[in-house]
Motif scaffolding. Structure first.
Motif, short mmCIF file in Angstrom:
data_model
loop_
_atom_site.label_atom_id
_atom_site.label_comp_id
_atom_site.label_asym_id
_atom_site.label_seq_id
_atom_site.Cartn_x
_atom_site.Cartn_y
_atom_site.Cartn_z
N THR A 157 0.83 -1.20 0.00
CA THR A 157 0.00 0.00 0.00
C THR A 157 0.87 1.25 0.00
N PRO A 158 0.35 2.37 -0.53
CA PRO A 158 1.12 3.62 -0.56
C PRO A 158 1.51 4.07 0.84
N PRO A 159 2.60 4.82 0.95
CA PRO A 159 3.08 5.26 2.27
C PRO A 159 2.03 6.04 3.05
N ASP A 160 1.17 6.78 2.33
CA ASP A 160 0.15 7.59 3.01
C ASP A 160 -1.24 6.99 2.85
N TYR A 161 -1.32 5.68 2.82
CA TYR A 161 -2.60 5.01 2.57
C TYR A 161 -3.68 5.52 3.51
N ASP A 162 -4.83 5.83 2.93
CA ASP A 162 -5.98 6.35 3.67
C ASP A 162 -7.20 5.52 3.28
#
Length: 696
Positions: A442-447
């Motif tokens: 998942t992306p580093p800033d997963y929301d």
């Protein structure tokens, strides 16, 4: 796909990951805000790899390969570095490859280019740096091995084939005529990353102080792998299949052989037919370990470890029933135990084996380890990678069972302050009660309140295994805002021979496709996914399954099938591994083509509606460009959105050249954006737009 042993192919259509990172990004793939510090294009161009460490026999120093990108010549450059065994005082030593310590730890033999650009054998004294060129001319040495007394070096080098068929032309003196064509009369006449097969690999011995190399094997067959001397220096052991006619040889067979360093008759030690290799002589010279597999009808052949006396007697099975093929087989210094690495369930660990048949892991944890050398005192070295740890050198005292001690961190400066994607492991059920292991990045800033595009990545082989090693390409895509999912469908190694052979005589097919869809569904269930923006890509065997995926479902918005096999019948006659290709299905296609056609994507091109990008190296001899061209033409004729990109200066794969690593992901990201409604406009602006990365 499973490697064809005689050609030394570890994975015939393997997913080969090379280092690579992405371009700077200020906007997410869906237009949202991105962290300022992600893996960027300029960071990738400064990326390094630390691999292939060799500890000196006395355990005091380690030489290792340190590779980086030359931005101006578009190539990877590898130099040998040296450091103390505790990791201190690292410094560049020489530009070269394949270094090997002398038995007394005073010298290093290695291969480097001479002033004319020819590969030669060199010896360097470690204390004062004095260096001697040992070979001259066009020897192209590889697989160096020191004699036990340090006085001689064995190596493998190609011996040119003699023309088997010639004609006499009435050529006027001084005329400039077209060069003579090659006259091909063998089944295997070329190799990927080499081109035409111009000779056979044979064993040579040369004095360590320089001199004339003596060729000690001959014939139309190849010496396979690295030779090993007996401790008393009386013989050199190696693998091969001496024959008079290369086409009469069984491509699945190789024996353990021995020959005097002075030449003479070759002695065969193994009696049972099989693909045997990696002979390792015990420290006392009385026993030989070796590995390989008995030829069976199925595509995947389980590898075992066997042992025999030095005369070939008392041959017995030592280790069997492994989840995968054992690698890096080495004796413990006391000769009572041995070590190997085993890749299973996504991890690669060091195992300790005993001659009574038992074995157990020495290491544990979520990582991938290689084992490259063991000192006389039992200190092992290799390189290690983990989901958020790049490839670096480790040291391990085998008897202590402690965690590997990391000695290098060559990308610490590049990754300082960089947020990496988070890797989550999962297991999901599939058809026929199969259990499939996979990973979500998942992306580093997963929301969780946002919806993300998903990229399904498929490995090649098909008898290969995704693992928990650091994957720059996947980290790049998460930096662009994708959620990446990858898994080991049936056919993968690391889960036993039944799992690997589940696709035997039916690849690609329902089972591997079901497993990939189960992994996709698992990612959707666990993460916030925009199901209108799902994509699929893979190279080689992964390219095959990408094509098979868009044949069997339209759930993906776009696909990138790289270096695929599209037509099994035409592939069999045009790939560099012809014998391997001719055994994909039973019976032969000229007896009954049913299976060959049923599993060829070209025969189902009428079912494809997904926009599909095709990319293959222009020099590719493993999955030749014509395979991608067949699918491209069929899709184009049917009005399916498609593009064909032949990658210049590439053999099998699309990203060996640093610039092509960047192009590979840039083209894929652009293709995915263009074929996802309303997404293309969200692409970032300026010269940093898109993505760049590596991996096959």
């Amino acid at each position: 796909m499973t490697g064809w042993r005689r050609l030394g192919v570890a994975a015939a259509l393997a997913w080969a990951v090379a280092p690579g990172l992405g371009s700077a990004q200020t906007n997410a793939a869906d237009g949202g805000a991105r962290p300022a510090e992600t893996l960027t294009l300029d960071r990738w161009l400064d990326w390094e790899r630390a691999t292939d460490p060799r500890i000196s026999p006395n355990g005091e120093q380690i030489v290792y390969a340190r590779s980086s990108v030359d931005k101006y010549t578009d190539r990877w450059v590898t130099r040998q570095w040296i450091m103390r065994a505790d990791g201190s005082r690292p410094r560049e030593l020489v530009e070269g490859r394949d270094p090997r310590w002398s038995p007394d730890s005073t010298r290093l033999a290695y291969v480097a280019e001479d002033a004319d650009g020819n590969a030669q054998l060199f010896v360097r004294w470690v204390d004062d740096g004095a260096t001697s060129q040992i070979t001259w001319g066009r020897t192209t040495p590889q697989h160096i091995a020191w004699s036990p007394d340090g006085k001689r070096l064995a190596f493998v080098s190609e011996v040119a084939k003699k023309p088997s068929w010639t004609i006499d032309l009435p050529r006027p003196e001084g005329a400039e005529w077209t060069p003579d064509p090659a006259v091909i009369d063998t089944l295997h006449y070329r190799r990927d990353r080499q081109g035409p097969k111009t000779g056979y690999d044979h064993l040579f011995v040369v004095p360590a102080t320089g001199g004339t190399p003596r060729q000690i094997t001959e014939g139309p067959w190849d010496v396979e792998g690295r030779p090993q001397w007996r401790p008393d220096g009386s013989e050199i052991l190696f693998a091969g299949q001496p024959v008079d006619d290369p086409d009469a040889a069984d491509p699945w067979t190789a024996h353990i052989l021995a020959v005097s360093p002075d030449g003479g008759a070759v002695r065969q030690l193994t009696a049972q037919d099989g693909g045997w290799g990696s002979p390792r002589v015990s420290p006392d010279g009385q026993a030989v370990l070796y590995s390989g597999a008995v030829a069976v009808e199925t595509n995947y052949r389980p590898t075992v470890v066997r042992a025999m006396d030095i005369d070939g007697g008392n041959d017995r099975l030592v280790v069997e029933g492994l989840a995968n093929a054992p690698r890096s087989l080495m004796w413990a210094p006391d000769g009572k135990r041995f070590y190997f690495t085993l890749a299973a369930r996504g991890r690669t660990q060091i195992h300790e084996g005993r001659l009574d048949g038992g074995h157990e892991p020495v290491t544990e944890g979520m990582h991938s380890l290689t084992l490259t050398a063991i000192s006389d005192g039992g200190v092992a070295v290799g390189h290690r990678s983990a989901p958020q740890a790049t490839t670096n050198i480790y040291r391990l005292t085998l008897k202590r069972r402690a965690d590997p001690l990391m000695l290098t961190d060559v990308n610490a400066d590049i990754l300082d302050g960089v947020a990496l994607g988070t890797v989550e492991e999962f297991t999901v059920g599939s058809s026929d009660d199969a259990r499939v292991q996979g990973w979500i990045v998942t992306p580093p800033d997963y929301d969780a309140e946002r919806r993300y595009p998903l990229l399904l990545a498929i490995h090649g082989g098909p008898h290969a295994m995704y693992g928990v090693n650091f994957r720059p390409m996947f980290q790049l895509f998460t930096g662009l805002g994708y959620v990446v999912v990858y898994a080991n469908p049936r056919g993968s190694t690391g889960y036993g021979s039944d799992f690997a052979n589940a696709i035997d005589n039916r690849y690609p097919g329902r089972r591997d496709f079901d497993d990939l869809m189960a992994a996709t569904d698992a990612a959707i269930e666990r993460r916030s996914i925009d199901t209108d923006r799902m994509f699929v890509q893979g190279c080689s065997g992964g390219g095959v399954l990408t094509a098979w995926t868009v044949i069997n479902t339209d759930r993906f918005a776009a696909a990138a099938s790289r270096c695929p096999v599209i037509n099994w019948i035409s592939f069999a006659g045009t790939a560099d591994i012809a014998e391997w290709a001719y055994t994909r299905f039973r019976p032969d296609f000229f007896d009954d083509p049913t299976r060959w056609l049923d599993h060829s994507p070209i025969m189902h091109a009428d079912r494809v509606t997904t926009p599909t990008l095709l990319m293959t190296g222009v020099r590719d001899l493993r999955t030749p460009l014509a395979q991608a061209e067949e699918f491209y033409a069929a899709l184009k004729r049917r009005g399916v959105a498609t593009k064909l990109i032949p990658m210049n200066d590439e053999w099998h794969g699309t990203s060996r050249k640093p610039s092509n690593m960047l192009r590979t992901v840039l083209y894929m990201d652009k293709w995915f954006r263009e074929h996802s409604a309303g997404w293309a406009d969200a692409a970032p602006d300026g010269p940093q737009a898109g993505a760049s990365g590596a991996g096959q």
